[in-house]
Design an enzyme around this catalytic site. Structure first.
Site, PDB file in Angstrom:
ATOM      1  N   GLN A  74      -5.293  -7.283 -22.954  1.00  0.00           N
ATOM      2  CA  GLN A  74      -3.925  -7.539 -22.589  1.00  0.00           C
ATOM      3  C   GLN A  74      -3.806  -8.795 -22.011  1.00  0.00           C
ATOM      4  O   GLN A  74      -2.804  -9.117 -21.601  1.00  0.00           O
ATOM      5  CB  GLN A  74      -3.521  -6.070 -22.187  1.00  0.00           C
ATOM      6  CG  GLN A  74      -2.139  -6.420 -21.566  1.00  0.00           C
ATOM      7  CD  GLN A  74      -2.204  -6.069 -19.972  1.00  0.00           C
ATOM      8  OE1 GLN A  74      -3.308  -6.530 -19.566  1.00  0.00           O
ATOM      9  NE2 GLN A  74      -1.084  -6.017 -19.566  1.00  0.00           N
ATOM     10  N   ARG A  75      -4.620  -9.192 -21.182  1.00  0.00           N
ATOM     11  CA  ARG A  75      -4.492 -10.098 -20.018  1.00  0.00           C
ATOM     12  C   ARG A  75      -5.816 -11.164 -20.009  1.00  0.00           C
ATOM     13  O   ARG A  75      -5.620 -12.136 -19.378  1.00  0.00           O
ATOM     14  CB  ARG A  75      -4.243  -9.685 -18.591  1.00  0.00           C
ATOM     15  CG  ARG A  75      -5.433  -8.735 -18.155  1.00  0.00           C
ATOM     16  CD  ARG A  75      -4.846  -7.928 -16.982  1.00  0.00           C
ATOM     17  NE  ARG A  75      -5.975  -7.061 -16.456  1.00  0.00           N
ATOM     18  CZ  ARG A  75      -6.584  -6.103 -17.394  1.00  0.00           C
ATOM     19  NH1 ARG A  75      -5.980  -5.671 -18.518  1.00  0.00           N
ATOM     20  NH2 ARG A  75      -7.684  -5.136 -16.770  1.00  0.00           N
ATOM     21  N   CYS A 172      -8.419 -19.605   7.191  1.00  0.00           N
ATOM     22  CA  CYS A 172      -9.338 -18.856   6.197  1.00  0.00           C
ATOM     23  C   CYS A 172      -8.346 -17.480   5.812  1.00  0.00           C
ATOM     24  O   CYS A 172      -7.470 -16.987   6.110  1.00  0.00           O
ATOM     25  CB  CYS A 172     -10.436 -18.578   6.447  1.00  0.00           C
ATOM     26  SG  CYS A 172     -10.975 -17.135   7.276  1.00  0.00           S
ATOM     27  N   CYS A 175      -8.139 -14.983   8.156  1.00  0.00           N
ATOM     28  CA  CYS A 175      -7.220 -15.031   9.080  1.00  0.00           C
ATOM     29  C   CYS A 175      -5.693 -14.615   8.646  1.00  0.00           C
ATOM     30  O   CYS A 175      -4.975 -13.982   9.537  1.00  0.00           O
ATOM     31  CB  CYS A 175      -6.922 -17.010   9.324  1.00  0.00           C
ATOM     32  SG  CYS A 175      -8.096 -17.586  10.062  1.00  0.00           S
ATOM     33  N   CYS A 189      -5.075  -2.586 -10.208  1.00  0.00           N
ATOM     34  CA  CYS A 189      -4.127  -2.942 -11.542  1.00  0.00           C
ATOM     35  C   CYS A 189      -4.485  -1.757 -12.246  1.00  0.00           C
ATOM     36  O   CYS A 189      -3.545  -1.484 -13.276  1.00  0.00           O
ATOM     37  CB  CYS A 189      -4.708  -4.232 -11.898  1.00  0.00           C
ATOM     38  SG  CYS A 189      -4.327  -5.759 -11.229  1.00  0.00           S
ATOM     39  N   CYS A 246     -10.769 -14.722  14.639  1.00  0.00           N
ATOM     40  CA  CYS A 246     -11.377 -14.499  13.000  1.00  0.00           C
ATOM     41  C   CYS A 246     -12.794 -14.864  13.232  1.00  0.00           C
ATOM     42  O   CYS A 246     -13.251 -15.717  13.683  1.00  0.00           O
ATOM     43  CB  CYS A 246     -10.646 -15.832  12.210  1.00  0.00           C
ATOM     44  SG  CYS A 246     -11.309 -15.451  10.800  1.00  0.00           S
TER      45      CYS A 246
HETATM   46 ZN   LIG Z   1     -10.376 -17.196   9.331  1.00  0.00          ZN
END
Ligand SMILES: [Zn+2]
Length: 258
Positions: A74-75, A172, A175, A189, A246
């Protein structure tokens, strides 16, 4: 400057994009010399693989450990009904060969994780993530940040999607999202549903951003997330800052952030 020249056939095949000022013959040579890894040959990976192959990206690595199922079709437009039961990586390679035999395809039938990501992704110019889980996306992000590879991470559910481009030196994916959410906290999904065409839109955004990075065209890509709402419909680019704490990118060299 990339060495080499385009064949007569290439000049015809890619003529509609070579005529673009931002592409030209030199841009086409850059695409031919480029190497892109696509993580997941599903709803997002399908348009990514098709458009990158059609555009003449010279080398594609397709990483997927799953087999084609009837409820994928379907996708996941890379795959045909006859491919049900076949490894997605094989089906994808066959489709690319039929679309553009000039593209070299390497298939990896493994599940990418934190342990093998660095090895599987090393040497690519761009990694496009079309996986369906946060654990893979974080592994892709972390390996790309460490190795200075541009990551294009996508996600889709129901009628909504997002794309985060992480060029070397930019804030990133970690982050933006912090720690990996606990399993079961984020709907899938399978449970929540997804419109195939919306997955197609998100995958096309990822393909376009990957090509933009390879060609070096348009606005800088780092530090913002593209948010698609297909019910309204609208597309927004929302800036996000680096997380100074991070664990993936804090202290990473801030160089080119396009
Ligand atoms: Zn980062």
């Amino acid at each position: 400057m990339i060495e080499g020249e385009l064949s007569e056939e290439e000049l015809v095949r890619y003529s509609r994009q070579i005529v673009l000022r931002e592409v030209g013959g030199s841009g086409q040579l850059r695409l031919r010399a480029a190497s892109v890894a696509v993580v997941g040959a599903g709803g997002l990976g399908s348009p990514v693989v098709l458009y990158l192959a059609a555009a003449g990206v010279g080398r594609l690595t397709i990483i997927d450990d799953d087999r084609v199922a009837l409820d994928n079709l379907q996708r996941q437009v890379l795959h045909e009904t006859a491919a049900v039961g076949e490894p997605k990586a094989h089906s994808a390679r066959r489709r690319v060969a039929a679309l553009n035999p000039e593209v070299s395809v390497r298939t990896v039938e493994q599940r990418l994780d934190g342990a093998n990501a660095a090895g599987l992704l090393a040497g690519h110019d761009v990694v496009v993530d079309g996986s369906d889980n946060f654990s893979t996306k974080f592994a892709v992000n972390d390996a790309c940040v460490r190795q200075g590879i541009c990551a294009v991470v996508g996600g889709v559910i129901r009628y909504e999607g997002q794309v985060v481009v992480v060029p070397p030196g930019a804030p990133c994916y970690r982050c933006l999202f912090g720690e990996e959410p606990a399993a079961g906290l984020v709907p899938s999904c399978r449970a929540a549903g997804v419109l195939g065409a919306v997955a197609g839109m998100v995958g096309c955004l990822q393909a376009s951003e990957a090509l933009r990075h390879l060609l070096g065209t348009g606005d800088a890509q780092g530090g913002r997330v593209l948010l698609l709402d297909a019910l309204r419909p609208r597309l927004r680019a929302v800036p996000f800052p680096r997380d100074p704490g991070c664990p993936a990118c804090a202290g990473a060299e801030v160089t080119a952030t396009r």
